[in-house]
Design an enzyme around this catalytic site. Structure first.
Site, PDB file in Angstrom:
ATOM      1  N   ARG A  68      29.380  28.558  69.644  1.00  0.00           N
ATOM      2  CA  ARG A  68      29.494  29.629  70.514  1.00  0.00           C
ATOM      3  C   ARG A  68      28.675  29.498  71.925  1.00  0.00           C
ATOM      4  NH1 ARG A  68      28.274  35.173  67.950  1.00  0.00           N
ATOM      5  NH2 ARG A  68      28.969  36.077  70.025  1.00  0.00           N
ATOM      6  N   GLN A  99      27.844  45.345  75.280  1.00  0.00           N
ATOM      7  CA  GLN A  99      27.630  44.640  73.706  1.00  0.00           C
ATOM      8  C   GLN A  99      27.897  43.324  73.769  1.00  0.00           C
ATOM      9  OE1 GLN A  99      30.140  47.650  70.672  1.00  0.00           O
ATOM     10  NE2 GLN A  99      30.884  47.759  72.853  1.00  0.00           N
ATOM     11  N   ASN A 100      28.195  42.828  74.898  1.00  0.00           N
ATOM     12  CA  ASN A 100      28.381  41.233  74.888  1.00  0.00           C
ATOM     13  C   ASN A 100      26.896  40.664  75.014  1.00  0.00           C
ATOM     14  OD1 ASN A 100      31.233  42.291  74.824  1.00  0.00           O
ATOM     15  ND2 ASN A 100      31.416  41.721  76.930  1.00  0.00           N
ATOM     16  N   HIS A 117      23.025  44.214  72.632  1.00  0.00           N
ATOM     17  CA  HIS A 117      23.307  43.334  71.221  1.00  0.00           C
ATOM     18  C   HIS A 117      22.699  42.005  71.389  1.00  0.00           C
ATOM     19  CE1 HIS A 117      27.230  45.553  69.462  1.00  0.00           C
ATOM     20  NE2 HIS A 117      25.896  46.180  69.345  1.00  0.00           N
ATOM     21  N   CYS A 128       6.413  34.501  65.400  1.00  0.00           N
ATOM     22  CA  CYS A 128       5.613  35.010  66.571  1.00  0.00           C
ATOM     23  C   CYS A 128       6.167  35.541  67.779  1.00  0.00           C
ATOM     24  CB  CYS A 128       4.527  33.980  66.917  1.00  0.00           C
ATOM     25  SG  CYS A 128       5.365  32.832  68.108  1.00  0.00           S
ATOM     26  N   THR A 188      36.316  47.569  74.293  1.00  0.00           N
ATOM     27  CA  THR A 188      35.765  47.533  73.185  1.00  0.00           C
ATOM     28  C   THR A 188      36.508  48.447  72.004  1.00  0.00           C
ATOM     29  OG1 THR A 188      33.605  48.292  71.866  1.00  0.00           O
ATOM     30  CG2 THR A 188      33.990  49.372  73.922  1.00  0.00           C
ATOM     31  N   SER A 189      36.443  47.861  71.087  1.00  0.00           N
ATOM     32  CA  SER A 189      37.310  48.481  69.693  1.00  0.00           C
ATOM     33  C   SER A 189      36.390  49.870  69.455  1.00  0.00           C
ATOM     34  CB  SER A 189      37.457  47.655  68.585  1.00  0.00           C
ATOM     35  OG  SER A 189      36.058  47.373  68.136  1.00  0.00           O
ATOM     36  N   ASN A 213      41.780  49.486  77.752  1.00  0.00           N
ATOM     37  CA  ASN A 213      41.724  48.608  77.100  1.00  0.00           C
ATOM     38  C   ASN A 213      43.424  47.843  76.798  1.00  0.00           C
ATOM     39  OD1 ASN A 213      41.815  47.543  74.010  1.00  0.00           O
ATOM     40  ND2 ASN A 213      39.710  48.550  73.820  1.00  0.00           N
TER      41      ASN A 213
END
Ligand code: OAD
Length: 250
Positions: A68, A99-100, A117, A128, A188-189, A213
């Site tokens: 990714r 959220q990306n 996120h 640590c 976003t869903s 959307n």
């Protein structure tokens, strides 16, 4: 495409909040999570995006994140990301909650961002907590995973299933959702909590809430206005419309 009421609300708005999800980066070539071409159709979240899975098989989880990361390094922000940079210049108080984890908002030039996120370009030691950039990671020949100088395993600094979101970002996101004049839920869903509660929180607090959307979602029936379309097309048009309707642009 935009109602008169929305444009009026935005012309008068002082505080505007935008929540983004994977759909905003779809036009840059970053796959979304859900839906026909979504990542979770082909990969199992429980094997790749949780801490126990990482401890069980760090090599597998690192292979997935390196896949990714490599994809994300190759792509660029799209007109939707750039429109959000413009919106930050237009409104007195503008906050972007994402959220990306793909860093594309930063790459486009957005300044004030709450990353709920985490960020896939950052990494940290599970023991640590020391932070590492990607170019500081050395994958050991023995187990093919990166280790911290303290010996601990290094993990991507993203939120996995079952983990708490970063406290400050989460607190600020709910705070601004409750005080904003207008709130946008874009790409976003709206099914992953607690981010999915933010538009509803904004509705309850009296903000004008708009969803952008490419298809209806679980919150479509609750928002004040739903705009079906690609964020890379809708957001630039919205910016033009606001600039046209007010002298707020710089
Ligand atoms: P999803 O994959 O769940 O949803 C993406 C949404 O974007 C869908 O509603 C699509 O209809 C919409 N969409 C796709 N292309 C679009 C476009 N060009 N313009 C506008 N909308 C478009 O992604 P998220 O809602 O971001 O969490 O997922 C939330 C979280 O679930 C992610 O942050 C990730 C995942 O598990 C973690 O990894 C913790």
């Amino acid at each position: 495409m935009f109602s008169n009421l929305l444009i009026q609300r935005l012309t008068a708005a002082k505080t505007v909040v935008v929540l983004t999800g994977a759909g905003v980066s779809a036009e840059s070539g970053v796959p979304t999570f859900r839906g026909e071409k979504g990542l979770w159709k082909h990969y199992r979240p429980e094997e790749l995006a949780n801490f126990d899975a990482f401890i069980r098989n760090p090599k597998l989880v690192w292979e997935w994140y390196n896949f990714r990361k490599n994809l994300i390094y190759k792509v660029n922000p799209n007109p939707g990301h750039f429109a959000l940079v413009e919106m930050e210049k237009i409104f007195e108080n503008f906050y972007l909650i994402t959220q990306n984890v793909d860093n594309l908002h930063q790459k486009a030039g957005s300044q004030k961002i709450y990353e709920l996120h985490g960020n896939i370009m950052r990494n940290r030691c599970v023991d640590c907590n020391k932070y590492y950039n990607d170019d500081q990671l050395i994958f050991s020949e023995k187990d093919q995973v990166p280790h911290c100088e303290c010996g601990g395993l290094i993990r991507p600094d993203v939120v996995w299933f079952g983990e708490s979101l970063p406290a400050y970002e989460l607190e600020m996101s709910f705070k601004i959702a409750r005080i904003c004049d207008a709130f946008f839920s874009v790409g976003t869903s709206a099914v992953v909590q607690p981010a999915a509660s933010l538009p509803l929180e904004a509705i309850q607090a009296g903000a004008y809430v708009v969803e952008i959307n490419s298809e209806p979602t679980v919150i479509t029936n609750y928002v004040h206005e739903s705009i079906i379309g690609k964020s890379g097309e809708v957001l630039p048009k919205l910016v033009k419309e606001i600039q046209h309707s007010s002298n707020k642009s710089i």
